[in-house]
Design an enzyme around this catalytic site. Structure first.
Site, PDB file in Angstrom:
ATOM      1  N   SER A 225       0.818  -1.200   0.000  1.00  0.00           N
ATOM      2  CA  SER A 225       0.000   0.000   0.000  1.00  0.00           C
ATOM      3  C   SER A 225       0.859   1.259   0.000  1.00  0.00           C
ATOM      4  O   SER A 225       2.084   1.195   0.004  1.00  0.00           O
ATOM      5  CB  SER A 225      -0.911   0.014   1.229  1.00  0.00           C
ATOM      6  N   LYS A 226       0.202   2.385   0.018  1.00  0.00           N
ATOM      7  CA  LYS A 226       0.854   3.691  -0.051  1.00  0.00           C
ATOM      8  C   LYS A 226       2.009   3.861   0.942  1.00  0.00           C
ATOM      9  O   LYS A 226       3.058   4.378   0.619  1.00  0.00           O
ATOM     10  CB  LYS A 226      -0.159   4.804   0.234  1.00  0.00           C
ATOM     11  N   ARG A 227       1.777   3.424   2.174  1.00  0.00           N
ATOM     12  CA  ARG A 227       2.779   3.685   3.187  1.00  0.00           C
ATOM     13  C   ARG A 227       4.060   2.868   3.003  1.00  0.00           C
ATOM     14  O   ARG A 227       4.999   3.003   3.757  1.00  0.00           O
ATOM     15  CB  ARG A 227       2.195   3.451   4.580  1.00  0.00           C
TER      16      ARG A 227
END
Length: 444
Positions: A225-227
RNA sequence: GCCCCCAUGGUCUAGAGGCCCAGGACGCCGCCCUUUCAAGGCGGAGAUCGCGGGUUCGAAUCCCGCUGGGGGUACCA
């Protein structure tokens, strides 16, 4: 061989999707087959033209060209409706108003592992009629054969009450109509495959060969994911990675050749790729290795090519040639370039620690001596600069470091830069002397 | 809950019964080179092949169980 990549345009193309596209492309190119692109845009709210463009853009950047398409699933509504009618008429499906709670209630009565069976009604969603006995077996190149017992399967909903098709119907029909021979997709579709197979069976169609790729995880083992940093193709590009390096890295995330080599150019990947050798267990995306690999690709690029890429990346035209030559051994991504050479063009950065350490009294004495010599260098190129500054080193019987570092800090403001001779050459005599003077004045 | 899948160093992987008290790559550590940072070269640490049972003369490789992880289970895709 006919394969397809069928993303739903719900946002940027993620790394997992990119790898799926890559594997499809590699399989097709390896076999001299056809690569079809289909956009699964039946989720009307999330499927926007911008999202579609993002996916096309990502594939373009990755240089994964398709032979047919893009086919838009939304434009095949008539055909889907036709098939739904056909299944209804043939008794392979029925209408039902049963909702999620009805399914739950059914399982409470008949056991948790008993698939839901509904009663035909005049209206409602369309459910597939799943037999109670036997099993539906999925033949998968990566996982082998798996028998899904039909008793466990619910009568799956294949169309909404308004007649619009749901995923399990649409994929099956679209793959069938497109003559897809190999369905290469993410593992998240594995458990739904028997539903699609049942649709195919009801239509009297053969089952394609499946290849379910293990999913990609972040460094922590959780879903990507983004993180986790760069998670989409766009972000990879913005982070300064080369598409050929991304292809190489992604190909190796879940697939390995017998030779077990690491740097494998795309043409070679095409030659070696085999679906049968795809790993069964999920892989973690490790950006460190990508960075390393990207550096390798950068250094293999001819300077002229690298210069072009950097100019495109930085949106700058021309005048980067010498700097590229000076910096290419020191960068791993295109993004690393400007922080390294920027101070040569934009002026020294402000690094107090560096000034403190190198522009003390001894440092300033070096600067003054160097300034004198540099003012007299006959030709302003690395050869003569080298010779001249080595002379300063000798005269002062200093370590080279104690001559070069103060100069470096004086002209770029910090302790890191390309080679000192290259840096000065790029700066030119006038600018070099100006910066040395400025440093002498400012640090007094 | 139910169904299904998976399991080699921190990470990506090679390995398809003896060639493996497990090889390569990234990362990490050290040394060399050296004007910084890198790059490059050399070397090192790090895996009782998730655990426990089998089968076999012999298992990372075959079988079973367990544990752990993942996926699916929507009138999403």
């Amino acid at each position: 061989m006919r394969v397809r990549f069928a993303p739903s345009p719900t946002g940027a193309l993620h790394i997992g999707g990119a790898r799926t596209a890559l594997y499809n492309w590699l399989a097709a190119r390896h076999a001299g087959g056809t690569f079809v692109l289909r956009i699964e845009d039946t989720d009307r709210e999330r499927s926007t033209p911008e999202n579609v463009e993002q996916i096309l853009d990502a594939l373009r950047w990755l240089e994964l060209d398709y032979d047919e398409g893009p086919i838009f699933q939304s434009q095949r509504a008539d055909r889907h409706r036709e098939v739904i009618e056909q299944l209804l008429a043939g008794g392979h499906a029925y209408r039902s108003n049963a909702a999620a709670e009805d399914v739950r209630a059914y399982k409470d009565r008949h056991g948790a592992d008993r698939g839901f069976r509904g009663e035909p009604e005049e209206t409602g969603a369309v459910r597939l009629r799943v037999p109670d006995d036997g099993a539906t077996v999925v033949r998968d190149l990566i996982r082998g054969e798996t028998a899904f017992q039909n008793v466990h399967m619910d009568d799956a909903v294949i169309a909404r009450a308004d007649g619009t098709p749901l995923y399990n119907l649409a994929v099956a029909v679209d793959d069938l109509d497109a003559g897809i021979t190999h369905v290469i997709r993410g593992d998240d579709h594995y458990s739904n495959t028997p539903k699609q197979l049942l649709v195919l069976q009801a239509l009297g169609a053969e089952q394609p060969v499946y290849a379910h790729l293990p999913l990609l995880h972040g460094p922590d083992g959780k879903k990507l994911s983004k993180r986790h940093g760069a998670a989409s193709v766009q972000e990879l590009r913005d982070a300064g990675y080369l598409p050929e390096a991304v292809r190489n890295y992604l190909a190796l995330l879940g697939w390995g050749d017998v030779d077990d080599e690491t740097i494998i150019p795309t043409a070679e990947l095409v030659k070696r790729f085999e679906l049968e050798r795809v790993q069964k267990n999920p892989a973690r995306f490790d950006e460190k290795k990508l960075r390393w690999m990207n550096g390798r690709y950068i250094r293999e690029l001819p300077v002229a090519d690298l210069t072009q890429r950097l100019e495109d990346y930085l949106h700058r035209d021309g005048k980067l040639g010498g700097a590229v030559f000076a910096a290419r051994e020191k960068i791993q991504t295109l993004a690393d370039f400007w922080p390294l050479v920027g101070p040569i063009y934009d002026g020294p950065v402000d690094d107090a620690r560096a000034r403190e350490q190198w522009l003390d009294e001894a440092g300033r004495a070096v600067l003054a001596a160097a300034r004198e010599v540099l003012a007299e260098v006959p030709e302003w190129d690395t050869g003569h600069l080298d010779e001249a500054l080595r002379r300063v080193v000798e005269q002062r019987s200093a370590k080279p470091k104690h001559v070069f570092q103060p100069i470096r800090v004086a002209v770029v403001g910090t302790t890191v830069s390309p080679g000192i001779f290259e840096t000065l050459e790029l700066l030119g005599r006038d600018e070099t002397l100006r910066r040395l003077d400025a440093a002498l004045v400012n640090t007094r």
